[in-house]
Design an enzyme around this catalytic site. Structure first.
Site, mmCIF file in Angstrom:
data_model
loop_
_atom_site.group_PDB
_atom_site.id
_atom_site.type_symbol
_atom_site.label_atom_id
_atom_site.label_comp_id
_atom_site.label_asym_id
_atom_site.label_seq_id
_atom_site.Cartn_x
_atom_site.Cartn_y
_atom_site.Cartn_z
ATOM 1 N N LYS A 151 0.881 -1.174 0.000
ATOM 2 C CA LYS A 151 0.000 0.000 0.000
ATOM 3 C C LYS A 151 0.916 1.220 0.000
ATOM 4 O O LYS A 151 1.229 1.800 1.040
ATOM 5 C CB LYS A 151 -0.930 -0.040 1.221
ATOM 6 C CG LYS A 151 -2.186 0.787 1.036
ATOM 7 C CD LYS A 151 -3.225 0.432 2.062
ATOM 8 C CE LYS A 151 -4.353 1.447 2.096
ATOM 9 N NZ LYS A 151 -5.105 1.629 0.861
ATOM 10 N N GLU A 184 -9.377 -5.984 -8.873
ATOM 11 C CA GLU A 184 -10.071 -5.268 -7.794
ATOM 12 C C GLU A 184 -10.506 -3.917 -8.337
ATOM 13 O O GLU A 184 -10.250 -3.584 -9.490
ATOM 14 C CB GLU A 184 -9.148 -5.102 -6.585
ATOM 15 C CG GLU A 184 -7.885 -4.306 -6.898
ATOM 16 C CD GLU A 184 -6.945 -4.169 -5.714
ATOM 17 O OE1 GLU A 184 -7.401 -4.253 -4.566
ATOM 18 O OE2 GLU A 184 -5.739 -3.956 -5.952
#
Ligand code: PMP
Length: 285
Positions: A151, A184
């Site tokens: 991330k 995603e």
């Protein structure tokens, strides 16, 4: 309302919370972050978020200058300092300020920044009636180039996908991976319901291992719903009985239209609603 921003162990009023323009977080997107939620003053799955933060940092060879336990304390302190009962927390660790040039070894002092603020979710109407999303041409980054499991502060891949979706009138976009499989959305993981089972792409599809994704998988198992983490195609999405997205900010949000195809009945389905409720109970526990 002015917030108290945590930077490296001290609190600063929002107006005075500043870091260097030489910080490689700004110059190169060199750093990592987390988005967390507080419910009734408690940070949801704090340890899981902190674990993911340290794993992201490890993957980019960034030494966070404090222990994970202290980081948990710092997040809780920031929530308290801002009297935040329900809201969103942004935790950022940058590479620190350095010279003009990529070399991270010339950076000193990674900056640890924690912001606790309110959250703007999708409008309630979208939770009531479901979202429409589109598949975009921007592919999810190849895991061999930069793993989506990190991330990182470099979100351009997602931003480009988001822009393409917004131009098509959709607040969220579906991204495929380099193999053409479903990966995603730009800030959310995706789930399908098919024949009473819950299907979601595996981590190997090149996705972020969402904390909400994990929580919803747990909820499904508690409900006796079989969960399959397996590669999915756009076709699987089109013919699904139900579809929903998960994320810290979005929580659980139904999807009722994908690429102009109506999903299931066109209304949020019973499994989605059940998992929404179960997830809500988890956040309030
Ligand atoms: N995928 C991406 C790309 C994300 O940025 C996020 C977080 N906003 C998610 C999935 C959902 O992860 P989490 O449930 O941990 O918020």
């Amino acid at each position: 309302m002015s917030r108290q921003i945590y930077i490296n162990g001290k609190f600063y009023p929002q107006e005075d919370a500043k870091i260097s323009v030489y910080d490689h977080g700004l110059l190169y997107g060199d750093g990592v972050f987390e988005g967390l939620r507080a419910y009734n003053g408690n940070v949801f799955r704090l340890h899981e978020h902190i674990k993911r933060l340290y794993e992201s940092a490890k993957a980019i060879l960034l030494d966070i200058p404090m222990a994970a336990e202290k980081m948990c304390d710092a997040v809780n302190e920031t929530v308290r300092a801002n009297r935040l009962e329900n809201g969103y927390i942004r935790l950022v660790v940058t590479r620190g300020s350095g010279s003009l040039g990529l070399d991270p070894n010339r950076c000193s002092n990674p900056q640890v920044i924690i912001i606790a603020d309110s959250i703007s979710l999708y409008p309630q109407e979208m939770y009531d009636n479901g979202l429409e999303i589109v598949t975009v041409s921007v592919q999810r980054m190849h895991p061999a180039a930069l793993s989506p499991r990190i991330k990182s502060l470099n979100y351009l891949n997602n931003i480009l996908a988001k822009l393409e979706g917004l131009k098509a009138g959709c607040v969220e976009s579906l991204m495929l991976n380099h193999k053409g499989e479903v990966a995603e959305c730009t800030g959310d993981n995706i789930f399908l319901v098919r024949g009473g089972e819950l299907w979601t792409p595996p981590l190997e599809a090149g996705i972020l291992e969402g904390i909400t994704r994990d929580a919803v998988i747990e909820c499904a198992r508690d409900a006796g719903i079989a969960v399959r983490e397996q590669p999915l195609t756009k076709h699987d999405v089109y013919i699904a009985d139900e579809c929903f997205l998960t994320g810290t900010a979005a929580e659980v949000i139904p999807v009722v239209k994908v690429d102009s195809r109506t999903i299931g009945t066109g209304a949020p389905g019973p499994v989605t609603r059940d998992l929404e409720q179960r997830f809500k109970r988890l956040t309030q526990a």
